[in-house]
Motif scaffolding. Structure first.
Motif, PDB file in Angstrom:
ATOM      1  N   VAL A  38       0.850  -1.182   0.000  1.00 50.16           N
ATOM      2  CA  VAL A  38       0.000   0.000   0.000  1.00 50.16           C
ATOM      3  C   VAL A  38       0.889   1.236   0.000  1.00 50.16           C
ATOM      4  CG1 VAL A  38      -1.741   1.280   1.322  1.00 50.16           C
ATOM      5  CG2 VAL A  38      -1.814  -1.230   1.252  1.00 50.16           C
ATOM      6  N   ILE A  39       0.571   2.202  -0.866  1.00 47.80           N
ATOM      7  CA  ILE A  39       1.318   3.458  -0.938  1.00 47.80           C
ATOM      8  C   ILE A  39       0.455   4.546  -0.319  1.00 47.80           C
ATOM      9  CG2 ILE A  39       2.386   5.169  -2.454  1.00 47.80           C
ATOM     10  CD1 ILE A  39       2.686   2.838  -4.520  1.00 47.80           C
ATOM     11  N   ARG A  40       1.014   5.234   0.683  1.00 44.12           N
ATOM     12  CA  ARG A  40       0.306   6.324   1.360  1.00 44.12           C
ATOM     13  C   ARG A  40       1.135   7.595   1.258  1.00 44.12           C
ATOM     14  NH1 ARG A  40      -3.268   5.331   5.745  1.00 44.12           N
ATOM     15  NH2 ARG A  40      -3.484   7.579   5.511  1.00 44.12           N
ATOM     16  N   HIS A  78      -0.353 -12.608   7.533  1.00 44.00           N
ATOM     17  CA  HIS A  78      -0.822 -13.389   8.661  1.00 44.00           C
ATOM     18  C   HIS A  78      -1.989 -12.652   9.303  1.00 44.00           C
ATOM     19  CE1 HIS A  78       2.661 -16.021   8.331  1.00 44.00           C
ATOM     20  NE2 HIS A  78       3.407 -14.932   8.221  1.00 44.00           N
ATOM     21  N   THR A  79      -2.868 -13.369   9.949  1.00 44.62           N
ATOM     22  CA  THR A  79      -4.016 -12.780  10.609  1.00 44.62           C
ATOM     23  C   THR A  79      -3.563 -11.674  11.553  1.00 44.62           C
ATOM     24  OG1 THR A  79      -5.162 -14.892  10.510  1.00 44.62           O
ATOM     25  CG2 THR A  79      -6.015 -13.268  12.056  1.00 44.62           C
ATOM     26  N   GLY A  80      -4.215 -10.521  11.448  1.00 46.46           N
ATOM     27  CA  GLY A  80      -3.892  -9.391  12.314  1.00 46.46           C
ATOM     28  C   GLY A  80      -2.705  -8.565  11.867  1.00 46.46           C
ATOM     29  N   GLN A  81      -2.038  -8.971  10.827  1.00 47.46           N
ATOM     30  CA  GLN A  81      -0.868  -8.236  10.330  1.00 47.46           C
ATOM     31  C   GLN A  81      -1.322  -7.127   9.396  1.00 47.46           C
ATOM     32  OE1 GLN A  81       2.159 -10.701   8.522  1.00 47.46           O
ATOM     33  NE2 GLN A  81       2.761  -9.054   7.148  1.00 47.46           N
ATOM     34  N   PHE A  82      -0.775  -5.932   9.577  1.00 44.01           N
ATOM     35  CA  PHE A  82      -1.055  -4.837   8.664  1.00 44.01           C
ATOM     36  C   PHE A  82      -0.362  -5.113   7.331  1.00 44.01           C
ATOM     37  CE2 PHE A  82      -1.604  -2.584  12.722  1.00 44.01           C
ATOM     38  CZ  PHE A  82      -2.875  -2.064  12.508  1.00 44.01           C
ATOM     39  N   PRO A  83      -0.907  -4.571   6.236  1.00 46.95           N
ATOM     40  CA  PRO A  83      -0.226  -4.766   4.951  1.00 46.95           C
ATOM     41  C   PRO A  83       1.108  -4.019   4.943  1.00 46.95           C
ATOM     42  CG  PRO A  83      -1.995  -3.168   4.723  1.00 46.95           C
ATOM     43  CD  PRO A  83      -2.096  -3.730   6.119  1.00 46.95           C
ATOM     44  N   ASN A  84       2.011  -4.461   4.097  1.00 50.93           N
ATOM     45  CA  ASN A  84       3.249  -3.714   3.883  1.00 50.93           C
ATOM     46  C   ASN A  84       2.874  -2.371   3.275  1.00 50.93           C
ATOM     47  OD1 ASN A  84       4.967  -5.724   4.845  1.00 50.93           O
ATOM     48  ND2 ASN A  84       5.142  -6.678   2.846  1.00 50.93           N
ATOM     49  N   MET A  85       3.508  -1.314   3.788  1.00 53.51           N
ATOM     50  CA  MET A  85       3.157   0.034   3.346  1.00 53.51           C
ATOM     51  C   MET A  85       4.398   0.854   3.028  1.00 53.51           C
ATOM     52  SD  MET A  85       0.076   0.927   5.981  1.00 53.51           S
ATOM     53  CE  MET A  85      -0.610   2.220   4.964  1.00 53.51           C
ATOM     54  N   VAL A  86       4.276   1.685   2.018  1.00 53.26           N
ATOM     55  CA  VAL A  86       5.282   2.688   1.705  1.00 53.26           C
ATOM     56  C   VAL A  86       4.638   4.038   1.983  1.00 53.26           C
ATOM     57  CG1 VAL A  86       6.609   3.799  -0.118  1.00 53.26           C
ATOM     58  CG2 VAL A  86       6.468   1.310  -0.039  1.00 53.26           C
ATOM     59  N   TRP A  87       5.311   4.808   2.820  1.00 57.08           N
ATOM     60  CA  TRP A  87       4.864   6.164   3.140  1.00 57.08           C
ATOM     61  C   TRP A  87       5.734   7.143   2.384  1.00 57.08           C
ATOM     62  CZ3 TRP A  87       0.705   6.737   6.341  1.00 57.08           C
ATOM     63  CH2 TRP A  87       0.329   5.628   7.072  1.00 57.08           C
ATOM     64  N   LEU A  88       5.106   8.091   1.695  1.00 60.26           N
ATOM     65  CA  LEU A  88       5.806   9.201   1.056  1.00 60.26           C
ATOM     66  C   LEU A  88       5.382  10.464   1.788  1.00 60.26           C
ATOM     67  CD1 LEU A  88       5.253   8.276  -2.700  1.00 60.26           C
ATOM     68  CD2 LEU A  88       7.209   7.733  -1.259  1.00 60.26           C
ATOM     69  N   TYR A  89       6.352  11.289   2.172  1.00 57.30           N
ATOM     70  CA  TYR A  89       6.066  12.487   2.955  1.00 57.30           C
ATOM     71  C   TYR A  89       6.178  13.724   2.076  1.00 57.30           C
ATOM     72  CZ  TYR A  89       6.359   9.095   6.654  1.00 57.30           C
ATOM     73  OH  TYR A  89       6.161   7.981   7.435  1.00 57.30           O
ATOM     74  N   ARG A  90       5.016  14.343   1.814  1.00 60.03           N
ATOM     75  CA  ARG A  90       4.881  15.410   0.833  1.00 60.03           C
ATOM     76  C   ARG A  90       5.787  16.603   1.118  1.00 60.03           C
ATOM     77  NH1 ARG A  90       1.829  20.217  -0.409  1.00 60.03           N
ATOM     78  NH2 ARG A  90       1.286  20.400   1.776  1.00 60.03           N
ATOM     79  N   ARG A  91       5.714  17.167   2.289  1.00 59.14           N
ATOM     80  CA  ARG A  91       6.466  18.399   2.569  1.00 59.14           C
ATOM     81  C   ARG A  91       7.975  18.179   2.486  1.00 59.14           C
ATOM     82  NH1 ARG A  91       4.140  22.374   5.656  1.00 59.14           N
ATOM     83  NH2 ARG A  91       6.091  23.432   5.182  1.00 59.14           N
ATOM     84  N   PRO A  92       8.536  17.113   3.068  1.00 57.74           N
ATOM     85  CA  PRO A  92       9.982  16.894   2.891  1.00 57.74           C
ATOM     86  C   PRO A  92      10.359  16.645   1.424  1.00 57.74           C
ATOM     87  CG  PRO A  92       9.203  15.678   4.801  1.00 57.74           C
ATOM     88  CD  PRO A  92       7.989  16.208   4.092  1.00 57.74           C
ATOM     89  N   ILE A  93       9.487  15.949   0.676  1.00 57.62           N
ATOM     90  CA  ILE A  93       9.750  15.716  -0.749  1.00 57.62           C
ATOM     91  C   ILE A  93       9.757  17.043  -1.497  1.00 57.62           C
ATOM     92  CG2 ILE A  93       8.745  14.787  -2.882  1.00 57.62           C
ATOM     93  CD1 ILE A  93       8.002  12.268  -1.238  1.00 57.62           C
ATOM     94  N   HIS A 114      13.156   3.482  -3.827  1.00 59.71           N
ATOM     95  CA  HIS A 114      14.031   3.247  -2.685  1.00 59.71           C
ATOM     96  C   HIS A 114      13.272   2.557  -1.547  1.00 59.71           C
ATOM     97  CE1 HIS A 114      17.505   3.983  -0.105  1.00 59.71           C
ATOM     98  NE2 HIS A 114      16.638   4.283   0.841  1.00 59.71           N
ATOM     99  N   GLU A 115      12.076   3.018  -1.257  1.00 59.02           N
ATOM    100  CA  GLU A 115      11.311   2.433  -0.154  1.00 59.02           C
ATOM    101  C   GLU A 115      10.802   1.036  -0.508  1.00 59.02           C
ATOM    102  OE1 GLU A 115      11.684   3.601   2.674  1.00 59.02           O
ATOM    103  OE2 GLU A 115      12.515   5.507   2.014  1.00 59.02           O
ATOM    104  N   ILE A 116      10.331   0.840  -1.736  1.00 56.63           N
ATOM    105  CA  ILE A 116       9.917  -0.504  -2.152  1.00 56.63           C
ATOM    106  C   ILE A 116      11.128  -1.430  -2.169  1.00 56.63           C
ATOM    107  CG2 ILE A 116       9.049  -1.890  -4.085  1.00 56.63           C
ATOM    108  CD1 ILE A 116       7.132   0.394  -4.729  1.00 56.63           C
ATOM    109  N   GLY A 117      12.280  -0.877  -2.526  1.00 57.21           N
ATOM    110  CA  GLY A 117      13.512  -1.668  -2.524  1.00 57.21           C
ATOM    111  C   GLY A 117      13.791  -2.288  -1.168  1.00 57.21           C
ATOM    112  N   HIS A 118      13.412  -1.596  -0.100  1.00 58.33           N
ATOM    113  CA  HIS A 118      13.579  -2.165   1.240  1.00 58.33           C
ATOM    114  C   HIS A 118      12.716  -3.410   1.401  1.00 58.33           C
ATOM    115  CE1 HIS A 118      16.192   0.875   2.756  1.00 58.33           C
ATOM    116  NE2 HIS A 118      15.339   1.842   2.501  1.00 58.33           N
TER     117      HIS A 118
END
Length: 135
Positions: A38-40, A78-93, A114-118
């Motif tokens: 998920v990209i946020r 796994h049950t109860g696990q949040f999806p993998n997420m990439v956060w992009l921060y608008r103001r620093p970008i 870079h973040e997906i690469g992690h």
């Protein structure tokens, strides 16, 4: 350089659209492996994230991967696990973009890759090749 008075900084929605466009341009085999990521886009990292990452200011972090990467065996949810997420921060970008000779789309693509690469445990060289393939 004089900036026209009617121009506004790109919004969260604008950056979200750039991120979705950047993601769509990534190589297909790479996107297939990213299924479920998920990209946020947020203005800034929250206080907890800043503390966890050792940030001195909210402008220190352009993006972040949160989750269990494939490199750590995170290929299944796994049950109860949040999806993998990439956060992009608008103001620093936007701040980074204003200080460098890159397009905003190029900066967003770089941070996204870079973040997906992690997620995959990729090297910097691998990420550079994926960025180049995305144009």
């Amino acid at each position: 350089m004089i900036v026209p008075a009617h121009l506004q900084a790109p919004s969260l929605d604008d950056l979200e659209a750039l991120a979705q466009d950047a993601y769509a341009r990534l190589p297909e085999e790479f996107r297939r492996l990213c299924e479920g990521v998920v990209i946020r886009v947020e203005d800034f990292p929250d206080d907890e994230t800043m503390q966890e990452m050792g940030c001195e200011t909210p402008f220190d972090l352009l993006g972040l991967f949160r989750g269990i990467g494939l490199a750590q065996g995170g290929s299944m949810m796994h049950t109860g696990q949040f999806p993998n997420m990439v956060w992009l921060y608008r103001r620093p970008i936007l701040d980074y973009w204003a200080e460098h000779e890159e397009t905003l789309g190029g900066v967003v693509t770089h941070v996204l890759v870079h973040e997906i690469g992690h997620h995959f445990g990729l090297s910097d060289e691998d990420m550079e090749a994926i960025e180049a393939a995305a144009g």
